[in-house]
Design an enzyme around this catalytic site. Sequence first.
Site, PDB file in Angstrom:
ATOM      1  CE  LYS A 100      -3.257  44.063  33.395  1.00  0.00           C
ATOM      2  NZ  LYS A 100      -3.657  43.422  34.622  1.00  0.00           N
ATOM      3  CE  LYS A 116      -5.996  38.140  30.793  1.00  0.00           C
ATOM      4  NZ  LYS A 116      -6.195  37.965  32.183  1.00  0.00           N
ATOM      5  CE  LYS A 174     -11.639  40.613  37.351  1.00  0.00           C
ATOM      6  NZ  LYS A 174     -10.222  40.806  37.686  1.00  0.00           N
TER       7      LYS A 174
HETATM    8  N1  AQP Z   1      -9.732  34.919  29.862  1.00  0.00           N
HETATM    9  C1  AQP Z   1      -9.327  34.131  30.848  1.00  0.00           C
HETATM   10  N2  AQP Z   1      -9.265  32.786  30.671  1.00  0.00           N
HETATM   11  C2  AQP Z   1      -8.876  31.969  31.686  1.00  0.00           C
HETATM   12  N3  AQP Z   1      -8.540  32.427  32.932  1.00  0.00           N
HETATM   13  C3  AQP Z   1      -8.582  33.756  33.152  1.00  0.00           C
HETATM   14  N4  AQP Z   1      -8.323  34.527  34.241  1.00  0.00           N
HETATM   15  C4  AQP Z   1      -8.527  35.819  33.927  1.00  0.00           C
HETATM   16  N5  AQP Z   1      -8.916  35.935  32.658  1.00  0.00           N
HETATM   17  C5  AQP Z   1      -8.978  34.678  32.133  1.00  0.00           C
HETATM   18  C6  AQP Z   1      -7.914  34.005  35.541  1.00  0.00           C
HETATM   19  O1  AQP Z   1      -8.781  34.546  36.520  1.00  0.00           O
HETATM   20  C7  AQP Z   1      -8.068  34.654  37.744  1.00  0.00           C
HETATM   21  C8  AQP Z   1      -8.351  35.977  38.374  1.00  0.00           C
HETATM   22  O2  AQP Z   1      -7.885  37.002  37.532  1.00  0.00           O
HETATM   23  P1  AQP Z   1      -7.466  38.395  38.132  1.00  0.00           P
HETATM   24  O3  AQP Z   1      -8.651  39.209  38.289  1.00  0.00           O
HETATM   25  O4  AQP Z   1      -6.691  38.290  39.342  1.00  0.00           O
HETATM   26  O5  AQP Z   1      -6.457  38.968  37.117  1.00  0.00           O
HETATM   27  P2  AQP Z   1      -6.342  38.904  35.604  1.00  0.00           P
HETATM   28  O6  AQP Z   1      -5.724  37.665  35.122  1.00  0.00           O
HETATM   29  O7  AQP Z   1      -5.551  40.097  35.258  1.00  0.00           O
HETATM   30  O8  AQP Z   1      -7.838  38.955  35.111  1.00  0.00           O
HETATM   31  P3  AQP Z   1      -8.477  40.008  34.184  1.00  0.00           P
HETATM   32  O9  AQP Z   1      -9.904  39.727  34.081  1.00  0.00           O
HETATM   33  O10 AQP Z   1      -7.744  40.047  32.916  1.00  0.00           O
HETATM   34  O11 AQP Z   1      -8.323  41.323  35.006  1.00  0.00           O
HETATM   35  P4  AQP Z   1      -7.575  42.664  34.682  1.00  0.00           P
HETATM   36  O12 AQP Z   1      -8.129  43.113  33.387  1.00  0.00           O
HETATM   37  O13 AQP Z   1      -7.941  43.534  35.820  1.00  0.00           O
HETATM   38  O14 AQP Z   1      -6.115  42.414  34.602  1.00  0.00           O
HETATM   39  C9  AQP Z   1      -6.576  34.463  37.430  1.00  0.00           C
HETATM   40  O15 AQP Z   1      -6.198  33.184  37.877  1.00  0.00           O
HETATM   41  C10 AQP Z   1      -6.530  34.523  35.935  1.00  0.00           C
HETATM   42  O16 AQP Z   1      -5.509  33.699  35.412  1.00  0.00           O
END
Ligand code: AQP
Length: 332
Positions: free
Chosen positions: A115, A195, A198
């Site tokens: 990031k 992966k 969001k």
């Molecule tokens: N692609 C994925 N496959 C499996 N698990 C996933 N998680 C996120 N993306 C995948 C799991 O979802 C939970 C919540 O995620 P988060 O919103 O706290 O943070 P993150 O991992 O950073 O999810 P994003 O969607 O990728 O958000 P941004 O882009 O904002 O950083 C976590 O348990 C995560 O492992």
Amino acid sequence: MPRVFSGIQPTGDPHIGNYFGAMKNYVKLGDQLGKNSIYCVVDLHAPTNPSAYDPKFLAQRTFEMAVANMAAGLDPEKVIFFVQSHVPEHTQLAWLFTVITPVGELERMTQYKDKAGKLESTPAGLLMYPVLQAADILLYKADTVPVGEDQVQHIELTREIARKFNHAFGDMFPEPKAVLEKDALRIPGLDGSGKMSKSKGEATTIGILEPLDSIWQKLRVAPTDPARVRRTDPGDPDKCLIGDYHKLFSDLPTLETVYTGCRTAGIGCVDCKKLLLGSMTQELAPIQERAAALRADPDFVRDALVQGAKEARAIAQPVFEEAREKVGFLKL
Ligand code: AQP
């Protein structure tokens, strides 16, 4: 009995990666452990990534993330479910952890490097993110953390912070373990790379609350096995994004049809995608209906979150007091 904690950021619409990687597991563990399972919309984490945060949308996204989890089956009567910033002990405990966490450990976190690499100027909060996450978990003395694979390194760091604190100030915190949903470790985005995330933007995600016709527009143009140039070419569903999603959504007979059909060129990619849309509709339509009902009754959602914050604080306050005393602060 194990104590579970997990959080989800209100940085955008929850997608099928969040759903299969984490949210479904929250519901399952909640059914088993009741109030020993604690879940949180981690709004304090959202502003750490300027590219995924806008103050105009934070409150609405926090509300929507609560709605999505409740619609997906999280029952606030059964579990503890709240918004992180409503429990001030999260940031207070994070400060106590900040003073014992080496900067070098934080700088080697993969998610931080990914990031920060995309930003012109890196906010300190992005570096501190895993310290706040450690506080989120340890504030409840949780020993079990359901997450996707991308979070495993952060949970390792949480264990290290717990160890360091216990060593420096006396035994207090458990060393929590990540629990992974083995069939949904890292669900790929629609661009096929890495992966689903969001912050990578809506074009690469499938939202669990996204209208089904919009999902279809995305599936229609999604890449499939590149080796399958013509309809008559056999394909490999294990090398195909649509095959990956079928594994999450489809029942065995549909999987059989799709897998055999793809390998023998008995089914075309468009028909395969139509079957996927059918499976997705079965899973997501009831969630979307429940979400619509919850949005129509926002006071119900808010009351549930207020009650959840009360329940969370009843655990968090004495734990923070214990930590505060151990670190040596003057008692009030
Ligand atoms: N692609 C994925 N496959 C499996 N698990 C996933 N998680 C996120 N993306 C995948 C799991 O979802 C939970 C919540 O995620 P988060 O919103 O706290 O943070 P993150 O991992 O950073 O999810 P994003 O969607 O990728 O958000 P941004 O882009 O904002 O950083 C976590 O348990 C995560 O492992």
